[in-house]
Design an enzyme around this catalytic site. Structure first.
Site, PDB file in Angstrom:
ATOM      1  N   HIS A 194       1.088  -1.580   0.032  1.00  0.00           N
ATOM      2  CA  HIS A 194       0.109  -0.170   0.484  1.00  0.00           C
ATOM      3  C   HIS A 194       1.121   0.969  -0.029  1.00  0.00           C
ATOM      4  CE1 HIS A 194      -3.635  -2.118   1.183  1.00  0.00           C
ATOM      5  NE2 HIS A 194      -3.306  -2.077   0.446  1.00  0.00           N
ATOM      6  N   GLU A 434      -5.148 -21.501 -21.296  1.00  0.00           N
ATOM      7  CA  GLU A 434      -4.533 -21.484 -20.848  1.00  0.00           C
ATOM      8  C   GLU A 434      -3.810 -22.817 -20.548  1.00  0.00           C
ATOM      9  OE1 GLU A 434      -4.966 -18.784 -17.478  1.00  0.00           O
ATOM     10  OE2 GLU A 434      -6.245 -19.606 -16.850  1.00  0.00           O
ATOM     11  N   ASP A 458       0.295 -19.789 -17.728  1.00  0.00           N
ATOM     12  CA  ASP A 458       0.281 -21.198 -17.413  1.00  0.00           C
ATOM     13  C   ASP A 458       0.294 -21.916 -18.864  1.00  0.00           C
ATOM     14  OD1 ASP A 458      -0.165 -20.886 -14.915  1.00  0.00           O
ATOM     15  OD2 ASP A 458      -1.841 -19.696 -15.121  1.00  0.00           O
ATOM     16  N   CYS A 505      -4.092 -12.166 -22.997  1.00  0.00           N
ATOM     17  CA  CYS A 505      -3.791 -11.701 -21.359  1.00  0.00           C
ATOM     18  C   CYS A 505      -2.661 -12.062 -21.210  1.00  0.00           C
ATOM     19  CB  CYS A 505      -4.643 -11.698 -21.274  1.00  0.00           C
ATOM     20  SG  CYS A 505      -5.071 -13.014 -20.223  1.00  0.00           S
TER      21      CYS A 505
HETATM   22  C1  PEP Z   1      -2.537 -16.030 -17.875  1.00  0.00           C
HETATM   23  O1  PEP Z   1      -1.609 -17.191 -17.336  1.00  0.00           O
HETATM   24  O2  PEP Z   1      -1.750 -16.077 -19.070  1.00  0.00           O
HETATM   25  C2  PEP Z   1      -2.757 -15.229 -17.125  1.00  0.00           C
HETATM   26  C3  PEP Z   1      -2.796 -13.690 -17.533  1.00  0.00           C
HETATM   27  O3  PEP Z   1      -3.007 -15.438 -16.210  1.00  0.00           O
HETATM   28  P1  PEP Z   1      -2.545 -15.835 -14.708  1.00  0.00           P
HETATM   29  O4  PEP Z   1      -0.919 -15.597 -15.055  1.00  0.00           O
HETATM   30  O5  PEP Z   1      -2.964 -14.835 -13.673  1.00  0.00           O
HETATM   31  O6  PEP Z   1      -1.956 -16.582 -14.022  1.00  0.00           O
HETATM   32 MG    MG Z   2      -3.422 -17.792 -16.160  1.00  0.00          MG
END
Ligand code: PEP
Ligand code: MG
Length: 587
Positions: A194, A434, A458, A505
């Protein structure tokens, strides 16, 4: 001669100035025993101190909300929960009553117990909350001892300086005046604490986790700070100061260029339109995402609501958090991912047994489906937030259609409970691809989803059997390994076939080489972490999709990720795509 030290870059920006060491430690508490007759009096003293500490927090929350905004103010609300935590109260009372300890000592012992519990988790989000626990300790103990609140006095005539400390509590950070504090350096601390959140909001560069090397930074010496790389130079030479000044000037030019670009669309040189959204780990990142030109949120990691919390977050708390993001992006997609807990992220309110292979264990959608109260609270909050904008729900770690069917059933009953019409007009549901199973069976999963988001982080670890957090196998963990590139191509094909909206993502979308490859494979939508968002938008504007399609097709038989990188890097160098306003982008 100058001295180079390294910590973790936590709040970007550069600074040069004299060092000011600060400390706000509460003196150590002696082991004081009391007589049985004094028990009630000590318990009462404890409750009086708690009430006083809570009143201080209410005031701090109010001041911080005025100064920095509602999200920053909530830092102190979460400390108030810690002080009101029934375990903390009952535990302290028990130490007073059963062990005949003074209120100070009993509270100290109880906090120590909680600290040990928290330290059992190595996850960064839990470590982030340890600094709050220290702040709570300082606050309550100073009330018990009749000391003033821990703080940082800053007068108008004080010379601006770089504040250096073992750690900086949020209640101290919020007193830092940006015209007096040029930088914040700590021996301990984490990027997500924080205090760092507050430093970022105040625009103060920060470097944390410098460790015992901090002792080498003497009070009053000159210090040069790079809040992005985490590099510190003690007593810099004239040449180092000159190079710092040049970098500072460049940084300002770059910021100006990137700010101007924020409002422009992200189109490639051959006119292909792309969408670049933000990955958000915390709602406080909203302003930065907007400033950088994010076209919505492709991944809202909701674990911030559970990690380090001692209770399941209420529907209302979640709704407030989701709505704040949704309202910040009117008309844009906000993709709320259902809790991805387990793996290395354990909330304190659930008893999650230590697992031999946590990444292959009880994690993400598996946990949510087994914990209906947790899941339905979240779904209700998300569905209600959808009334305020364009919400999508993203389900992590899916390996079977059954998980999606059951998620949809939960969603239908959520609509029912909220008195809403279920069905096609509802919140779009997406699947995180993933796991290898999700890639392989995308045709079987497609009927149950409205969109797909590729999670390269992942997927890479599961395909290559290389733990994403293990430095020993970091070299094997390569999201551009040919096996992965083939899978990425198959995901595009399947989504086109099933008319599913597709985005990426995972962290590959924050890597310039990764983005070039993904564009060549057919990806057009990217969700990027904030530190790379502006650069990736600018990069795409210098790339040609037709060139990249040809590059990918011509090199389909690359044998390693290293080869892929070499070829794409050479292309980026040749075309000059990695330059923003004359400054080269960092990869
Ligand atoms: C991923 O696995 O690519 C992802 C975006 O999720 P995290 O990094 O939160 O596991
Ligand atoms: Mg992930």
């Amino acid at each position: 001669m100058s001295l180079l030290l390294e910590g973790v870059g936590a709040s970007p920006g550069r600074a040069l100035g004299p060092v000011r060491h600060i400390s706000w430690e509460i003196p150590s508490i002696p082991h004081t025993s009391i007589a049985t007759a004094e028990v009630d009096r000590e318990i009462e003293r404890f409750h009086r101190a708690r009430a006083e500490a809570l009143a201080r927090l209410v005031e701090l929350q109010h001041e911080t909300t005025e100064l920095l905004g509602g999200f920053e103010g909530k830092v102190f609300e979460s400390q108030a929960w810690m002080i009101e935590d029934p375990d903390l109260v009952a535990g302290t009372e028990a130490y007073i009553r059963e062990n005949l300890l003074s209120a100070e000592r009993a509270f100290e012992m109880q906090l120590l117990e909680q600290r040990v519990q928290m330290m059992e988790s190595v996850h960064a989000m839990v470590m982030d909350r340890l600094a709050d626990l220290r702040d709570v300790r300082g606050n309550v103990l100073s009330c018990l001892l009749g000391h003033p609140a821990p703080g940082l006095e800053m007068s108008d005539d004080e010379e601006p300086s770089i504040v250096v400390a073992h750690d900086i509590a949020p209640s101290v950070a919020v007193r830092m005046r940006p015209d007096r504090v040029l930088g914040m350096i700590t021996a301990a601390g984490t990027r997500g604490s924080h205090s760092v959140l507050i430093a970022r909001s105040l625009g103060i560069p920060a470097v944390v986790d410098v460790g015992p090397q901090l002792a080498r930074i003497a009070d009053g010496c000159e210090l040069l700070v790079d809040g992005k790389s985490g590099r510190l130079i003690v007593d810099p030479t004239p040449a180092e100061i000159e190079s710092h000044n040049r970098a500072l000037a460049q940084l300002q030019v770059r910021r100006k260029i990137l700010a101007e670009l924020a409002a422009k669309p992200t189109e490639t040189v051959d006119g292909v339109h792309t969408v670049v959204q933000a990955n958000l780990d915390q709602p406080f990142e909203i302003d930065e995402a907007i400033r950088l030109g994010a076209e919505g949120v492709g991944l809202l990691r909701t674990e911030f609501l559970v990690i380090g919390h001692r209770e399941i977050p209420s529907e209302e708390e979640q709704f407030d958090a989701y709505r704040s993001v949704v309202e910040a992006f009117p008309g844009r997609e906000v993709t709320i991912r259902t809790f991805d807990i387990g793996g290395d992220k354990y909330p304190q309110f659930m008893s999650m047994k230590q697992e031999d292979n946590p990444y292959l264990g009880w994690r993400a959608i598996r946990v949510c489906l087994d914990e209906p109260e947790l899941f339905q609270n979240q779904l209700r909050a998300a569905v209600r937030a959808a009334d305020h904008g364009n919400v999508r729900l993203l389900v992590p770690l899916v390996t079977s259609a059954d998980e999606l069917i059951r998620t949809r059933e939960h969603l239908e009953s959520t609509y029912g409970a909220l008195g809403k019409e279920p069905g096609s007009g509802g919140v779009p549901v997406g699947l995180m691809v993933e796991t290898p199973a999700a890639v392989e069976t995308l045709d079987l999963l497609a009927p149950y989803v409205d969109f797909v988001s590729l999670g390269t982080n992942d997927l890479t670890q599961y395909v290559l059997a290389a733990d994403r957090g293990n430095p020993k196998v970091a070299e094997l963990y390569d999201p551009l390994h040919p096996a992965l590139i083939r899978l990425y191509a198959r995901v595009v094909e399947a989504c086109e076939h099933h008319h599913l909206d597709l985005s990426v993502c995972g962290e590959l979308s924050a890597d310039p080489i990764g983005v070039a490859v993904l564009l060549g494979l057919g990806y057009r939508k990217f969700s990027v972490s904030l530190s790379s968002l502006a650069e990736i938008r600018e990069l795409i504007r210098h790339l040609s999709v037709s060139d990249l399609v040809a590059l990918c097709a011509g090199n389909a038989r690359c044998e390693s990720g290293e080869d892929v990188r070499g070829i794409v890097q050479e292309y980026l160098d040749r075309t000059g795509a990695l330059k923003v306003g004359g400054t080269v982008l960092e990869g």
